[in-house]
Design an enzyme around this catalytic site. Sequence first.
Site, short mmCIF file in Angstrom:
data_model
loop_
_atom_site.label_atom_id
_atom_site.label_comp_id
_atom_site.label_asym_id
_atom_site.label_seq_id
_atom_site.Cartn_x
_atom_site.Cartn_y
_atom_site.Cartn_z
NE ARG A 8 -2.77 -1.67 3.34
CZ ARG A 8 -3.23 -2.90 3.57
NH1 ARG A 8 -4.07 -3.46 2.71
NH2 ARG A 8 -2.89 -3.57 4.65
CG PHE A 59 -10.84 -8.53 -6.00
CD1 PHE A 59 -11.82 -9.51 -5.98
CD2 PHE A 59 -10.16 -8.28 -7.19
CE1 PHE A 59 -12.11 -10.25 -7.13
CE2 PHE A 59 -10.45 -9.00 -8.34
CZ PHE A 59 -11.43 -9.99 -8.31
CG ASP A 100 -15.12 -6.64 -1.44
OD1 ASP A 100 -13.88 -6.71 -1.31
OD2 ASP A 100 -15.89 -7.56 -1.09
CB SER A 101 -18.73 -9.75 -3.87
OG SER A 101 -17.71 -10.35 -3.11
CG ASP A 118 -5.20 -7.82 -2.85
OD1 ASP A 118 -4.61 -8.89 -3.05
OD2 ASP A 118 -5.32 -7.33 -1.70
CB CYS A 143 -2.97 -14.10 -1.81
SG CYS A 143 -4.74 -14.36 -1.93
N1 SAH Z 1 -7.16 -5.53 -1.12
C1 SAH Z 1 -7.73 -5.85 0.17
C2 SAH Z 1 -7.87 -7.35 0.39
C3 SAH Z 1 -8.70 -8.08 -0.63
S1 SAH Z 1 -9.32 -9.60 -0.07
C4 SAH Z 1 -6.92 -5.17 1.26
O1 SAH Z 1 -5.85 -4.63 0.99
O2 SAH Z 1 -7.35 -5.19 2.40
C5 SAH Z 1 -10.38 -10.07 -1.35
C6 SAH Z 1 -11.72 -9.38 -1.35
O3 SAH Z 1 -12.38 -9.76 -2.55
C7 SAH Z 1 -12.67 -9.73 -0.25
O4 SAH Z 1 -13.08 -8.55 0.42
C8 SAH Z 1 -13.90 -10.39 -0.93
O5 SAH Z 1 -15.14 -9.99 -0.35
C9 SAH Z 1 -13.79 -9.86 -2.31
N2 SAH Z 1 -14.30 -10.70 -3.41
C10 SAH Z 1 -14.14 -12.02 -3.60
N3 SAH Z 1 -14.63 -12.40 -4.80
C11 SAH Z 1 -15.12 -11.27 -5.39
C12 SAH Z 1 -15.74 -10.99 -6.64
N4 SAH Z 1 -15.93 -11.95 -7.56
N5 SAH Z 1 -16.09 -9.73 -6.91
C13 SAH Z 1 -15.88 -8.73 -6.00
N6 SAH Z 1 -15.28 -8.94 -4.82
C14 SAH Z 1 -14.91 -10.19 -4.51
#
Ligand code: SAH
Length: 406
Positions: A219, A238, A260-261, A310, A350
């Site tokens: 970040r 995400f 995000d979902s 991410d 990840c």
């Molecule tokens: N970048 C974030 C961490 C991401 S974790 C940080 O720095 O804190 C992955 C995220 O993706 C989760 O919050 C999950 O709810 C979301 N997610 C998973 N599949 C998804 C999709 N198909 N569309 C949108 N969001 C999704």
Amino acid sequence: MTEPAERVYPAAFIRDDRLDMFERRHPWVFSGAIRGVRGNPADGDLIELQTRDGAFLARGYWNGHSQIRVHVLTWDALEPLDDSFWRARLERAVAARAGLAQGERPAVRLVHAESDGLPGLIVDRYADWLVVQALTAGIEARKARLAEMLAEIVPGVRGIYERSDVDIRGKEGLPAAVGMLAGEEPPPHIEIDEDGRRFLVDVRHGHKTGFYIDQRANRSRLAGWLRLTPGAEMLNAFSFSGGFAVAALQGGAARAINVDSSAEALALARRNVELNGFAAQDEDFVAADVFHLLRQYREAGRRFDSIVLDPPKFAHSQQQVQSATRGYKDINLLAFQLLRPGGLLFTFSCSGLVSADLFQKVVFGALADTGRDAQILERLGAGPDHPVALTFPEGEYLKGLVCRVW
Ligand code: SAH
């Protein structure tokens, strides 16, 4: 559970053709390497690994329900696995983080399992609270004692909360376990400091132990890159609780759109943006499926100056690697198409089973399908509070590329 200093351990005898693993010192002993067991170890019990002739090889803990029958704790015959062993390993891990997290309310991983010589144990610190994950039967059996030790070792800890609600517990024959292990209940949101950013962490409901501590340095890198091009429009795909969006805004982005979902994750992202002194607009928090929304943006002709991808772990097993690479290719292809010339892509995986090399190939494949040019500006990984033991390459899971697209 208190471990006595003097004891006779049950023994597991290693097959002659598997003895080379002890030169590599890998901490996992699979069922196929064991030719017999003396004694009747229960899951989580300590055990000694020996040759056919009874010569010492290693000591660790047993689980008859797991493919990983033994997690090795020591290769030293003179190191008994008593209370002082556990304390010394915890102290070493905690001491190794000294100075890694600045601020009065640090967020830092204190124990990173195998890579800290403590297989199956994760400990994250959020300000005055610790969050523990017990991933194996061996740690499950000792978690109360380990929590007591942690409360003594880590200064200023007010409470220790457990978030052992992870799938891999199933492979160890363990149900999920969530709740207090010691001390005071944490508040609904713990405020933490991260390189000049502030975040609210929900350790009860947030992903993992509540926050993606592993992305801290990345970040900050993103903020640094964006400072070179002030006023950028950034898409944080995400987003979870908005970590990269806050970094982008601090780096001078005019706007950061979080996707995000999870509506709860977005609600927290919004609070985190405001907590850092930025105005939050409704349209910057989009509850949608990233795969779907990026297509919509492409059809609508939307463009961005920078995009963060991410996603969650796509590959949980070797069988899922192929479909995972298809998923990575899809979102990276869309992201390349959505970037303005000169735009920056911060793309992560990840999935430990997807190597850095494979990931780069997938990102290249995505780019090739767009017909555009791109350069790698920087390679990213998890921060130094997530070390990787050289004997345990599986500990390396997070990888990222910063690319500029033309
Ligand atoms: N970048 C974030 C961490 C991401 S974790 C940080 O720095 O804190 C992955 C995220 O993706 C989760 O919050 C999950 O709810 C979301 N997610 C998973 N599949 C998804 C999709 N198909 N569309 C949108 N969001 C999704």
